[in-house]
Design an enzyme around this catalytic site. Structure first.
Site, short mmCIF file in Angstrom:
data_model
loop_
_atom_site.label_atom_id
_atom_site.label_comp_id
_atom_site.label_asym_id
_atom_site.label_seq_id
_atom_site.Cartn_x
_atom_site.Cartn_y
_atom_site.Cartn_z
CG ASP A 1 -1.80 1.24 1.30
OD1 ASP A 1 -2.48 1.53 0.30
OD2 ASP A 1 -1.79 1.95 2.32
CD GLU B 1 -0.64 6.90 5.28
OE1 GLU B 1 0.41 6.84 5.94
OE2 GLU B 1 -1.10 5.91 4.67
CG ASN C 1 -9.55 1.06 -3.43
OD1 ASN C 1 -10.42 0.45 -4.01
ND2 ASN C 1 -9.34 0.90 -2.13
CB THR C 2 -4.57 5.19 -5.74
OG1 THR C 2 -5.47 5.91 -4.90
CG2 THR C 2 -3.97 6.14 -6.77
CE1 TYR D 1 2.77 5.66 -3.26
CE2 TYR D 1 1.67 3.76 -4.24
CZ TYR D 1 2.79 4.32 -3.65
OH TYR D 1 3.91 3.56 -3.46
N GLY D 2 -2.94 9.14 -3.90
CA GLY D 2 -4.18 9.67 -4.51
C GLY D 2 -3.96 10.82 -5.47
CB CYS E 1 -9.83 4.84 -0.17
SG CYS E 1 -8.23 5.34 0.50
CB THR E 2 -7.14 -0.02 1.74
OG1 THR E 2 -6.00 0.69 1.28
CG2 THR E 2 -7.57 -1.04 0.71
CG HIS E 3 -5.67 5.22 3.80
ND1 HIS E 3 -5.18 4.80 2.61
CD2 HIS E 3 -4.59 5.60 4.54
CE1 HIS E 3 -3.85 4.91 2.60
NE2 HIS E 3 -3.47 5.40 3.77
#
Lengths: 268, 268
Positions: B9, B151, B73-74, B41-42, B183-185
């Protein structure tokens, strides 16, 4: 014509899988075989269930399907591995998809399973669950009176409620937080089952979960149907077409209306 | 030692996938790489995301994993197909598992998706959903302010609630009956998200669903870990190990205590 997904069951139970495949994968051609002349498989001996399953698979293979789905827990428990070793296309059973969904769902680690005598006696769910997570506790119960209610189209009757209540009574003291409907006939009775076990127990339908797993496997093989012609759904049964068709139409309802359907009686 | 599942990730988002893999597949060895030095990364351009993903995959391949999971996901939207063509082991992304679960869950056919700018701009969810069922309606929204909250370990703050509320406001009028956390966040913020969208909208966590799909694919390849030694979980990050480790320990909690854990800072 695009290759079909071939689904088989002892009778009308696998229609719960077919319905979910139609809903979750509306572009797929489907072949369905219900062995209504010889249902139920639950009390039959293993050799016989294996032989019947083999006959149906042989019959379905002539249509060149891209996948075989054994949409019957009894036949999955007994015949999945042998059928897999016989054919070159993927063979999907209904036990691991339900097991995986229960493992995702459970919070307290106690999972209930109901099924036919054969399925419960085989220990197939316990083995599947504990091969993935050895610390899962499994509470199993055979409910032999449920399949005949469905095959005889009595699943909406008052008697059905009573039989479900009596059958599930031994599970009421369990601390399971989810219950696997370990027979593809049981979603027909899911309201009655839910009433007995209560709202805190999630019901896991091996039908819904198997349809999803079919989607995942076809995707990873690059074999999902592409948008094109209306899909065709072909239904075969070995016994009384009238009763089979009546149950199928009642159960499939909306999903049935979207594409051409073919009915056929076939003796193996 | 059994082969590991390698998960990558941009930072700590993929830990939501790792946690579910640890819970649903407790016998598996895991390698995790969080590119914390270069997160998020978005907003990055596609070439850069692809290059970073490639670097991490190259790094992880030296450990001989049995599967690569792009738990971002990005990066899935941008790099999945290219990475798949580069390596010989299965590469699993987080978009199709979430899409499949939403298709299983929805009753009214309207599915919401929230994600980073890159994920939403790519149209990857809409494409995945409609490639399976063209009649699905998709309502998408980019929520660029959510990842930095996670983050920076602010996901339990009052500010987080406010930012989630403001970010999701445009979706309140939608008639979606499920919402993909694309989004995995976002599972870090799921309580706040659920409060905004209300109890009638099911939240679909691509993390939970990806873990389940990993289980299905490994099973069908005969590659699930067998019961044996305690599994080892190794965590690598490219940036500040302290913050990464603090978030990981807070998030993984119980799952962390069951087996040996290795932490390592690694510049690529």
């Amino acid at each position: 014509m695009q290759q079909a997904i071939a689904i088989l069951d002892s009778g009308v139970g696998g229609l719960t899988v077919a319905k979910e495949v139609m809903r979750q994968l509306p572009m797929e051609n489907i072949l369905y075989f219900g062995d209504t002349a010889r249902a139920p498989y639950g009390p039959r001996d293993s050799e016989e269930v294996l032989e019947f399953t083999r006959q149906i698979v042989d019959y379905l293979l002539q249509f060149g399907p891209k996948m075989i789905v054994i949409a019957c827990n009894t036949a999955t428990a007994i015949a999945l591995h042998k059928i897999r070793s016989m054919v070159s296309i993927p063979v999907v059973g209904v036990i691991y998809p339900g097991a995986r969904a229960a493992i995702k769902s459970t919070r307290n680690g106690t999972i209930g399973v109901i099924g036919t005598e054969n399925t419960i006696r085989s220990g197939a769910y316990q083995q599947a669950l504990q091969s993935i997570n050895p610390s899962i506790r499994v509470v199993s119960l055979a409910c032999p009176r449920l399949v005949p209610l469905v095959e005889n189209r009595m699943f909406r009757s008052e008697e059905a409620k009573l039989v479900v209540e009596q059958s599930l009574r031994p599970m009421r003291q369990s601390d399971m937080d989810c219950l696997i409907l370990g027979c593809t006939h049981y979603p027909y009775l899911s309201e009655a089952i839910s009433d007995v076990v209560g709202p805190d127990v999630s019901l896991i339908s091996s039908a819904d979960e198997t349809a999803r797993e079919i989607s995942a496997i076809l995707y990873h093989r690059g074999q999902l149907a592409e948008n094109g012609d209306l899909p065709v759904h072909r239904f075969f049964c070995s016994g009384n077409t009238g009763l089979f068709q009546a149950i199928a139409q009642e159960w499939l309802g909306e999903e049935m209306k979207i594409s051409p359907v073919v009915w056929q009686m076939t003796r193996l």
